[in-house]
Write a protein that holds these residues in place. Structure first.
Motif, PDB file in Angstrom:
ATOM      1  N   ASP A  21      44.023  37.622  43.665  1.00 30.56           N
ATOM      2  CA  ASP A  21      43.751  36.185  43.551  1.00 30.56           C
ATOM      3  C   ASP A  21      44.430  35.619  42.315  1.00 30.56           C
ATOM      4  OD1 ASP A  21      42.243  36.113  45.830  1.00 30.56           O
ATOM      5  OD2 ASP A  21      40.297  35.983  44.824  1.00 30.56           O
ATOM      6  N   ASN A  39      32.501  46.832  39.586  1.00 33.55           N
ATOM      7  CA  ASN A  39      32.959  45.446  39.712  1.00 33.55           C
ATOM      8  C   ASN A  39      33.916  45.040  38.596  1.00 33.55           C
ATOM      9  OD1 ASN A  39      31.045  45.394  37.637  1.00 33.55           O
ATOM     10  ND2 ASN A  39      30.290  43.348  38.180  1.00 33.55           N
ATOM     11  N   MET A  68      41.925  44.246  40.457  1.00 33.97           N
ATOM     12  CA  MET A  68      40.695  45.019  40.583  1.00 33.97           C
ATOM     13  C   MET A  68      40.884  46.422  40.001  1.00 33.97           C
ATOM     14  SD  MET A  68      38.667  42.890  41.902  1.00 33.97           S
ATOM     15  CE  MET A  68      38.891  41.241  42.554  1.00 33.97           C
ATOM     16  N   THR A  79      33.640  34.377  43.802  1.00 33.29           N
ATOM     17  CA  THR A  79      33.873  35.822  43.891  1.00 33.29           C
ATOM     18  C   THR A  79      35.359  36.075  44.114  1.00 33.29           C
ATOM     19  OG1 THR A  79      31.657  36.224  44.768  1.00 33.29           O
ATOM     20  CG2 THR A  79      33.326  37.924  45.171  1.00 33.29           C
ATOM     21  N   THR A 102      38.921  38.390  44.686  1.00 36.47           N
ATOM     22  CA  THR A 102      39.463  39.552  45.375  1.00 36.47           C
ATOM     23  C   THR A 102      40.764  39.955  44.688  1.00 36.47           C
ATOM     24  OG1 THR A 102      40.651  38.183  46.983  1.00 36.47           O
ATOM     25  CG2 THR A 102      38.432  38.913  47.591  1.00 36.47           C
ATOM     26  N   ASP A 103      41.208  41.159  44.947  1.00 38.36           N
ATOM     27  CA  ASP A 103      42.424  41.672  44.308  1.00 38.36           C
ATOM     28  C   ASP A 103      43.619  40.781  44.637  1.00 38.36           C
ATOM     29  OD1 ASP A 103      43.638  43.688  42.706  1.00 38.36           O
ATOM     30  OD2 ASP A 103      44.560  44.540  44.500  1.00 38.36           O
ATOM     31  N   LEU A 107      33.116  39.263  39.811  1.00 35.62           N
ATOM     32  CA  LEU A 107      32.419  39.974  40.871  1.00 35.62           C
ATOM     33  C   LEU A 107      30.959  40.145  40.455  1.00 35.62           C
ATOM     34  CD1 LEU A 107      34.925  42.814  41.885  1.00 35.62           C
ATOM     35  CD2 LEU A 107      34.278  40.825  43.238  1.00 35.62           C
TER      36      LEU A 107
END
Length: 297
Positions: free
Chosen positions: A135, A155, A148, A130, A132-133, A103
């Motif tokens: 992935d 980040n 995350m 980038t 995301t939660d 991030l």
């Protein structure tokens, strides 16, 4: 008491096989915030992921390239944008034809870049990809999931290794010390929520970027949380005793802590204070600040 794990067998630049799927190389950047230095993790064989490449030091870069000889780096992963974690990410990725995942650094990290706090911020850090939660990133025999975990920074990401039920936890949880929460980018409320999120996953082992692994995960996280709750209670007691500023509290609350860490400790107290104001337990005439006056609600 937090059952800290501080013993670590290592040599700078040496590549150690620390589990069936994980190798580790430690950079020579020891300090009050990095312990023995940045531990860089290599996941897999042949086609590998590298987690938190660390500081851009020539000696360290050479050690990583030697450790990766014969491997193809497919992913470079970064937990967050501090100078002991992210600066070597793009040089390493470019050397091996990989992409950097993570991030971006927040647009305004505020106090996180102040002298004496952490190792400083790599405020220009931008990943190629980038995340995301949830992935998933995978290679031959290994599967990593982005988890995350904001709190230490906004980040911050951990990476779960499915095959070993392990978590690469960056600075979210460290075996040798507690984690600094530095507003405005760091947030105590987010940090508690992220600790609960990790605890609920029941990992078998945590691999912090600094220091030794944590193998008794649930008791360790419970002790981490209890320590933070106790610190909040101490702040309330200090307010009740007439200490109305953070500056006045830190010397007594952190009497046993290395004075070099007191500026960072003040920001952790500030993070607690922001949360206590949110909860309605503490009040301040204006917005919460490092130099503000506080009192019990």
């Amino acid at each position: 008491m937090i059952p800290f794990v501080r013993e670590l067998d290592f040599e700078y630049g040496r590549c150690d096989q620390v589990s069936p799927l994980i190798r580790r190389v430690i950079a020579r950047n020891p300090g009050p915030f990095t312990y023995t230095g940045t531990g860089v993790y290599i996941v897999g064989r042949g086609e590998v992921a590298v987690i938190d490449p660390g500081p851009d030091l020539a000696e360290h870069f050479d050690a990583l390239k030697a450790a990766l000889a014969g491997d193809r780096v497919t992913h470079v992963l970064v937990t967050h944008h501090h100078l002991d974690h992210s600066p070597l990410a793009h040089p390493l990725a470019q050397a091996f034809g990989a992409k950097v995942h993570g991030l971006p650094a927040p647009a305004d990290h505020g106090e996180a870049a102040s002298p004496g706090l952490e190792e400083g911020a790599d405020d220009r850090f931008r990943p190629d990809v980038t995340l995301t939660d949830g992935d998933v990133i995978s290679g031959p025999g290994w599967t990593l999931e982005a988890v995350m975990t904001p709190g230490h920074t906004s980040n911050h990401i951990c990476f779960a290794l499915k095959e070993e039920n392990a978590l690469f936890c960056g600075d979210h949880i460290m075996g040798w010390s507690t984690t600094v929460i530095t507003p405005p980018d760091g947030d105590m409320g987010d940090y508690f929520a992220s600790l609960a999120k990790v605890r609920a996953r029941n990992f078998d082992v945590l691999w912090p970027t600094h220091g030794a692994p944590v193998r008794e995960v649930t008791p360790f996280i419970d002790a981490y949380v209890a320590h933070r709750r106790a610190r909040a209670a101490q702040i309330l007691e200090a307010l009740g005793a007439g200490l109305t500023t953070i500056k006045a509290m830190v010397p007594s609350l952190y009497a046993a802590v290395d004075p070099r860490l007191h500026p960072a400790a003040a920001h952790s107290v500030f993070a607690h204070m922001i949360q206590l104001v949110r909860e309605g337990r503490v009040v301040t005439p204006g917005e919460p600040g490092l130099d503000a006056e506080y009192r019990l609600a």
